[in-house]
Motif scaffolding. Structure first.
Motif, PDB file in Angstrom:
ATOM      1  N   SER A 289       0.612  -1.065   0.088  1.00 43.85           N
ATOM      2  CA  SER A 289      -0.175  -0.009  -0.063  1.00 43.85           C
ATOM      3  C   SER A 289       0.795   1.240  -0.197  1.00 43.85           C
ATOM      4  CB  SER A 289      -0.996   0.149   1.147  1.00 43.85           C
ATOM      5  OG  SER A 289      -1.862   1.090   1.250  1.00 43.85           O
ATOM      6  N   ILE A 290       1.120   1.817  -1.193  1.00 43.22           N
ATOM      7  CA  ILE A 290       2.017   3.044  -1.284  1.00 43.22           C
ATOM      8  C   ILE A 290       1.034   4.174  -0.750  1.00 43.22           C
ATOM      9  CG2 ILE A 290       3.070   4.489  -2.979  1.00 43.22           C
ATOM     10  CD1 ILE A 290       4.263   1.803  -2.633  1.00 43.22           C
ATOM     11  N   HIS A 291       1.574   5.115  -0.248  1.00 43.99           N
ATOM     12  CA  HIS A 291       0.945   6.436   0.202  1.00 43.99           C
ATOM     13  C   HIS A 291       0.279   7.096  -0.717  1.00 43.99           C
ATOM     14  CE1 HIS A 291       0.238  10.145   2.380  1.00 43.99           C
ATOM     15  NE2 HIS A 291       0.425   9.484   3.489  1.00 43.99           N
ATOM     16  N   PRO A 292      -0.931   7.237  -0.554  1.00 49.59           N
ATOM     17  CA  PRO A 292      -1.698   7.956  -1.932  1.00 49.59           C
ATOM     18  C   PRO A 292      -0.837   9.503  -2.196  1.00 49.59           C
ATOM     19  CG  PRO A 292      -3.122   7.820  -0.025  1.00 49.59           C
ATOM     20  CD  PRO A 292      -1.681   7.401   0.493  1.00 49.59           C
ATOM     21  N   ASP A 293      -0.298  10.226  -1.588  1.00 51.83           N
ATOM     22  CA  ASP A 293       0.637  11.288  -2.038  1.00 51.83           C
ATOM     23  C   ASP A 293       1.960  10.811  -2.837  1.00 51.83           C
ATOM     24  OD1 ASP A 293      -1.063  12.901  -0.765  1.00 51.83           O
ATOM     25  OD2 ASP A 293       0.095  13.109   1.105  1.00 51.83           O
ATOM     26  N   ASP A 294       2.272   9.549  -2.769  1.00 50.68           N
ATOM     27  CA  ASP A 294       3.696   9.151  -3.572  1.00 50.68           C
ATOM     28  C   ASP A 294       3.133   7.939  -4.446  1.00 50.68           C
ATOM     29  OD1 ASP A 294       5.074  10.458  -1.494  1.00 50.68           O
ATOM     30  OD2 ASP A 294       5.409   9.005  -0.294  1.00 50.68           O
ATOM     31  N   LYS A 295       1.933   7.715  -4.719  1.00 51.11           N
ATOM     32  CA  LYS A 295       1.446   6.501  -5.514  1.00 51.11           C
ATOM     33  C   LYS A 295       1.792   7.125  -7.042  1.00 51.11           C
ATOM     34  CE  LYS A 295      -0.642   2.664  -6.528  1.00 51.11           C
ATOM     35  NZ  LYS A 295      -0.499   1.545  -6.238  1.00 51.11           N
ATOM     36  N   LYS A 296       1.388   8.331  -7.535  1.00 49.17           N
ATOM     37  CA  LYS A 296       1.605   8.876  -8.823  1.00 49.17           C
ATOM     38  C   LYS A 296       3.054   8.638  -9.129  1.00 49.17           C
ATOM     39  CE  LYS A 296       0.229  12.321 -11.901  1.00 49.17           C
ATOM     40  NZ  LYS A 296      -0.484  13.758 -12.141  1.00 49.17           N
ATOM     41  N   ARG A 297       3.888   9.320  -8.357  1.00 50.13           N
ATOM     42  CA  ARG A 297       5.418   9.422  -8.499  1.00 50.13           C
ATOM     43  C   ARG A 297       6.012   7.803  -8.556  1.00 50.13           C
ATOM     44  NH1 ARG A 297       9.550   9.873  -4.922  1.00 50.13           N
ATOM     45  NH2 ARG A 297       7.990  10.303  -3.182  1.00 50.13           N
ATOM     46  N   TYR A 298       5.490   7.131  -7.845  1.00 45.87           N
ATOM     47  CA  TYR A 298       6.126   5.572  -7.603  1.00 45.87           C
ATOM     48  C   TYR A 298       5.631   4.963  -9.031  1.00 45.87           C
ATOM     49  CZ  TYR A 298       5.762   0.569  -6.792  1.00 45.87           C
ATOM     50  OH  TYR A 298       5.531  -0.860  -6.791  1.00 45.87           O
ATOM     51  N   MET A 299       4.418   4.999  -9.706  1.00 48.67           N
ATOM     52  CA  MET A 299       4.253   4.531 -10.850  1.00 48.67           C
ATOM     53  C   MET A 299       4.790   5.079 -12.041  1.00 48.67           C
ATOM     54  SD  MET A 299       1.967   1.990 -10.054  1.00 48.67           S
ATOM     55  CE  MET A 299       1.655   1.472 -11.582  1.00 48.67           C
ATOM     56  N   LYS A 300       5.210   6.149 -11.897  1.00 47.85           N
ATOM     57  CA  LYS A 300       5.839   6.816 -12.906  1.00 47.85           C
ATOM     58  C   LYS A 300       7.335   6.232 -13.213  1.00 47.85           C
ATOM     59  CE  LYS A 300       7.474  11.480 -14.892  1.00 47.85           C
ATOM     60  NZ  LYS A 300       7.301  12.900 -14.648  1.00 47.85           N
ATOM     61  N   THR A 301       7.894   6.150 -11.892  1.00 51.42           N
ATOM     62  CA  THR A 301       9.288   5.695 -11.810  1.00 51.42           C
ATOM     63  C   THR A 301       9.332   4.149 -12.494  1.00 51.42           C
ATOM     64  OG1 THR A 301       9.221   4.878  -9.389  1.00 51.42           O
ATOM     65  CG2 THR A 301      10.050   7.139  -9.981  1.00 51.42           C
ATOM     66  N   VAL A 302       8.319   3.297 -11.979  1.00 48.15           N
ATOM     67  CA  VAL A 302       8.210   1.783 -12.213  1.00 48.15           C
ATOM     68  C   VAL A 302       8.076   1.748 -13.944  1.00 48.15           C
ATOM     69  CG1 VAL A 302       6.813  -0.178 -12.093  1.00 48.15           C
ATOM     70  CG2 VAL A 302       7.298   1.358  -9.952  1.00 48.15           C
ATOM     71  N   ASP A 303       7.064   2.556 -14.154  1.00 49.78           N
ATOM     72  CA  ASP A 303       6.635   2.648 -15.801  1.00 49.78           C
ATOM     73  C   ASP A 303       8.061   3.037 -16.584  1.00 49.78           C
ATOM     74  OD1 ASP A 303       4.093   1.910 -15.490  1.00 49.78           O
ATOM     75  OD2 ASP A 303       3.632   3.892 -15.411  1.00 49.78           O
ATOM     76  N   GLU A 304       8.711   4.022 -16.273  1.00 49.57           N
ATOM     77  CA  GLU A 304       9.885   4.390 -16.959  1.00 49.57           C
ATOM     78  C   GLU A 304      10.921   3.290 -16.909  1.00 49.57           C
ATOM     79  OE1 GLU A 304      11.129   7.963 -15.397  1.00 49.57           O
ATOM     80  OE2 GLU A 304       9.614   9.231 -16.360  1.00 49.57           O
ATOM     81  N   ALA A 305      11.394   2.470 -15.701  1.00 46.86           N
ATOM     82  CA  ALA A 305      12.183   1.632 -15.708  1.00 46.86           C
ATOM     83  C   ALA A 305      11.964   0.534 -16.455  1.00 46.86           C
ATOM     84  CB  ALA A 305      12.608   1.324 -14.112  1.00 46.86           C
ATOM     85  N   PHE A 306      10.837   0.107 -16.599  1.00 50.22           N
ATOM     86  CA  PHE A 306      10.503  -1.176 -17.431  1.00 50.22           C
ATOM     87  C   PHE A 306      10.528  -0.758 -18.899  1.00 50.22           C
ATOM     88  CE2 PHE A 306       8.504  -3.202 -13.651  1.00 50.22           C
ATOM     89  CZ  PHE A 306       9.249  -4.306 -13.755  1.00 50.22           C
ATOM     90  N   LYS A 307       9.897   0.500 -19.190  1.00 52.34           N
ATOM     91  CA  LYS A 307      10.059   0.914 -20.620  1.00 52.34           C
ATOM     92  C   LYS A 307      11.287   1.273 -21.233  1.00 52.34           C
ATOM     93  CE  LYS A 307       8.031   4.737 -23.308  1.00 52.34           C
ATOM     94  NZ  LYS A 307       7.297   5.933 -23.553  1.00 52.34           N
TER      95      LYS A 307
END
Length: 554
Positions: A289-307
Motif C-alpha cells: 500500500s503506497i501512500h496516496p501522496d506518493d502513488k503517482k510518482r511511484y508508478m511513474k518511476t516503475v513505468d519508466e524503468a520497465f519501458k
C-alpha cells in the motif's frame, strides 16, 4: 527293409529339449532378473524421491523455526523491546511465536520418528512458556521494573530451543543415513542379480553387463546427486539466512511485452517489515500500500524503468495494514533478457529510522529544544523570506515582541525547572491562537517574536490582547504550587521604509520596552520609529487582582 536310427535325430531332440529348457530357463531367469532389478531400481527411486521431498520440507520448517526461535529472531526482538520499550515489538514477538508454532505443527504432520516427536514436544512446550512470559512483560513494566530486571525474570529459552532444533537436525541426518543404507543395500542386491546373469547364455552376459553398467552409473549419479544436493542445500540455506536477516526485502519482478507485471520472488521478511506476505505480493504486485501522496510518482518511476529497461530507484512512504506510515527505498537493476520479458533484481529497505533521524536533526536545527518554537536563527530565516514577499505584493505584515514579566523572579522563586515549565506553557497558550502561516520564535531567554503575515494592526492588537489575557488567567501548576505570570507585548507593522526584519523588530522591541515602562502586562503599538523610553520601575511577580489594562498606542 529296416530303418537305421539316426543318432543325430535323437540327439537333436535332446538338444532341442535342452535348448527349449535353456531358452525357457534363460527367459525365466531374464524375466526374474529384469523384474527384480526394475523393482529394486523403482524402490531406490521411490525411496530417494520420498526422502528428498520430505527432507526439503523439513529443511524449510527447520529454517523457519531457527529464524523465529533463535538469537536473530525472537531473542533479538525482545532485546530491542527491553532497550527501546516500543509496544509494537511485543506484537512482532507474538508473530514470531505463531510462525514458530506453525512450523512445529507442520513438521509434526510429516513422517517423523520418536526422537523428532520428542523434540517437537519440547519446542511446543517452550513456545507455550515463552508466550506466557511475553504476556507478563507489560505487567512487569507497569510494576516499574527496569529493562535489566525484566531481562533477569524473562527467559525465552533460546538455548533449549536451539538444542531441540539440533536434535531435529540430528534425527534428520540419521534418517538420511538409513535411507542411504537402504539404497546401498538395494544397489548391492541389484549387483548380485547382475552377477547371477553370467550363468545364462551370452545374451544374458551382455544383458548383465548392461545392468551392471546401469547400476554403477546410477550409483555414481546418486552419489553425485547427493553431493550436489548437499551443496545446493548449503547454498540455499545461506541465501535463505541472508534473505531472512538482511534489513530489507529482496525481490525479483518482471514485465511482459503485453504489459503484465508481477513478482517472481519475494524474500520472507516482507511480512515482518511491511505487513504483506510474499505469496500475497506475488499474487498481486500492487499489494504493497503506497501512500496516496506518493502513488503517482511511484508508478511513474516503475513505468519508466520497465519501458527504458533501465535501473529503478524510488523513495517514499507506504501504509501498513494497521495504518502505520513508514518510509522505504527501493532499487533494482534489469537482467539481460529478450524482447518478450524484462526482469529486475532489487531490494526494498526500510528507511523510517533514517527519516526520523533526519527529522530530528531538522528539528534541532530549526526548533528551540525547550519550547518547540522556532529558534532565533530559523525565525530570522523565515522572516527574510516573508518580509520581501509582503513588500512586493503590498500585503500587511505585523510583528509582536513578547517578554514574560519578572521572569528572573520566577526562576529565583521556583527554580529553573519552574521557569522552563512556564516557558513551555506560554508557547502552548500562544499556539492556540495562531494560524498556519504565523511564525513564533524564541529570540532570547524569556523573549519571543511572533510574525503575522496578512495581518493588519487591528488584528494583531486583538490577538495580542487575547494572548495576554489567556496567560494572565492561567495558573501553571508546579511542585504542588501554582505560578501566575504576565507578559508585555510590543507591536510593529511593516512599512515601506523597512529594509528587512531587523527594522520591524527594532520598533516592536521599543514598543515592548514602553509596555514594560508603563507597568507591564499590557500591549503597546509602535507606528513610527521612536526613542527608547525610560526603563520600568520596581516590578511585581503576580497581580493580586489582575485587571485588563487599556491598550497604549505610541
Amino acid at each position: 527293409m529296416s530303418r537305421i536310427p539316426n543318432p543325430f535325430a535323437s540327439r537333436w531332440s535332446y538338444i532341442s529339449i535342452a535348448a527349449a529348457v535353456l531358452i525357457l530357463t534363460t527367459s525365466a531367469g531374464a524375466l526374474y532378473i529384469g523384474s527384480s532389478a526394475m523393482g529394486l531400481f523403482g524402490d531406490m527411486r521411490k525411496t530417494w524421491q520420498n526422502f528428498d521431498q520430505v527432507s526439503e520440507i523439513k529443511i524449510t520448517y527447520l529454517t523457519q523455526m531457527h529464524r523465529y526461535l533463535g538469537y536473530s529472531g525472537m531473542a533479538q526482538h525482545l532485546n530491542d523491546y527491553l532497550l527501546h520499550g516500543k509496544e509494537h515489538l511485543l506484537d512482532i514477538l507474538d508473530i514470531d511465536l505463531d510462525q514458530a508454532k506453525n512450523a512445529v505443527d507442520s513438521y509434526g504432520l510429516l513422517d517423523v520418528n520418536e526422537d523428532e516427536k520428542a523434540a517437537l514436544h519440547i519446542l511446543r512446550t517452550l513456545i507455550q512458556k515463552s508466550r506466557v512470559q511475553i504476556q507478563d512483560i507489560p505487567k512487569l513494566r507497569e510494576r516499574g521494573l527496569s529493562p535489566s530486571e525484566i531481562d533477569k525474570k524473562i527467559d525465552l529459552f533460546p538455548q533449549a530451543a536451539t538444542a531441540a532444533l539440533d536434535q531435529l537436525r540430528m534425527s534428520w541426518r540419521q534418517q538420511a543415513q538409513i535411507t542411504k543404507q537402504t539404497m546401498d543395500d538395494n544397489a548391492m542386491a541389484a549387483e548380485k542379480l547382475v552377477h547371477m546373469s553370467w550363468a545364462f547364455i551370452p545374451v544374458m552376459v551382455l544383458f548383465g553387463i548392461t545392468i551392471f553398467w546401469l547400476v554403477n552409473k546410477l550409483c555414481r549419479q546418486v552419489s553425485a546427486y547427493e553431493n550436489e544436493k548437499v551443496a545446493l542445500e548449503k547454498s540455499e540455506r545461506k541465501f535463505r539466512d541472508m534473505a531472512a536477516n538482511v534489513p530489507g526485502v529482496i525481490f525479483q519482478w518482471y514485465e511482459r511485452s503485453g504489459g503484465e507485471r508481477g513478482y517472481l520472488y519475494v524474500s520472507p521478511r516482507c511480512q515482518e517489515l511491511y505487513g504483506v506476505s510474499p505469496a500475497e505480493l506475488q499474487r498481486n504486485w500492487n499489494a504493497l500500500s503506497i501512500h496516496p501522496d506518493d502513488k503517482k510518482r511511484y508508478m511513474k518511476t516503475v513505468d519508466e524503468a520497465f519501458k527504458k529497461r533501465a535501473e529503478w530507484s524510488f523513495e517514499g512512504r507506504f501504509l501498513t495494514p494497521g495504518g502505520e506510515e513508514k518510509w522505504w527505498r527501493g532499487i533494482s537493476k534489469p537482467m539481460p533478457g529478450n524482447d518478450e520479458i524484462t526482469v529486475h533484481n532489487g531490494v526494498i529497505i526500510d528507511i523510517s529510522l533514517q527519516k526520523k533521524m533526519e527529522e530530528e536533526l531538522r528539528s534541532l536545527a530549526t526548533l528551540d529544544g525547550l519550547t518547540g518554537a522556532y529558534n532565533r536563527r530559523h525565525f530570522l530565516y523565515k522572516a527574510a523570506t516573508e518580509v520581501p514577499r509582503s513588500q512586493r505584493y503590498e500585503h500587511p505584515l505585523t510583528v509582536l515582541m513578547i517578554d514574560l514579566d519578572l521572569f528572573k523572579q520566577v526562576n529565583d522563586t521556583y527554580g529553573h525547572g519552574g521557569g522552563d515549565e512556564v516557558l513551555r506553557r506560554f508557547v502552548e497558550i500562544v499556539r492556540k491562537s495562531l494560524r498556519g502561516p504565523d511564525v513564533l520564535g524564541r529570540i532570547g531567554g524569556e523573549e519571543f517574536a511572533l510574525m503575522l503575515p496578512e495581518t493588519n494592526i487591528a488584528g494583531a492588537i486583538t490577538l495580542a490582547e487575547r494572548m495576554r489575557t489567556d496567560l494572565q488567567n492561567t495558573a501553571i501548576p508546579w511542585d504542588k504550587r501554582t505560578i501566575k505570570v504576565t507578559a508585555s507585548i510590543g507591536i510593529a507593522m511593516l512599512n515601506k521604509a523597512d529594509k528587512d526584519i531587523h527594522d520591524i523588530l527594532a520598533r516592536a522591541d521599543r514598543a515592548l520596552y514602553n509596555a514594560k515602562a508603563a507597568g507591564r502586562n499590557c500591549v503597546m503599538y509602535c507606528e513610527e520609529p521612536i526613542e527608547l523610553q525610560a526603563q520600568a520601575t520596581t516590578e511585581r511577580l503576580e497581580f493580586a487582582s489582575p485587571t485588563p489594562r487599556p491598550l497604549d498606542v505610541n
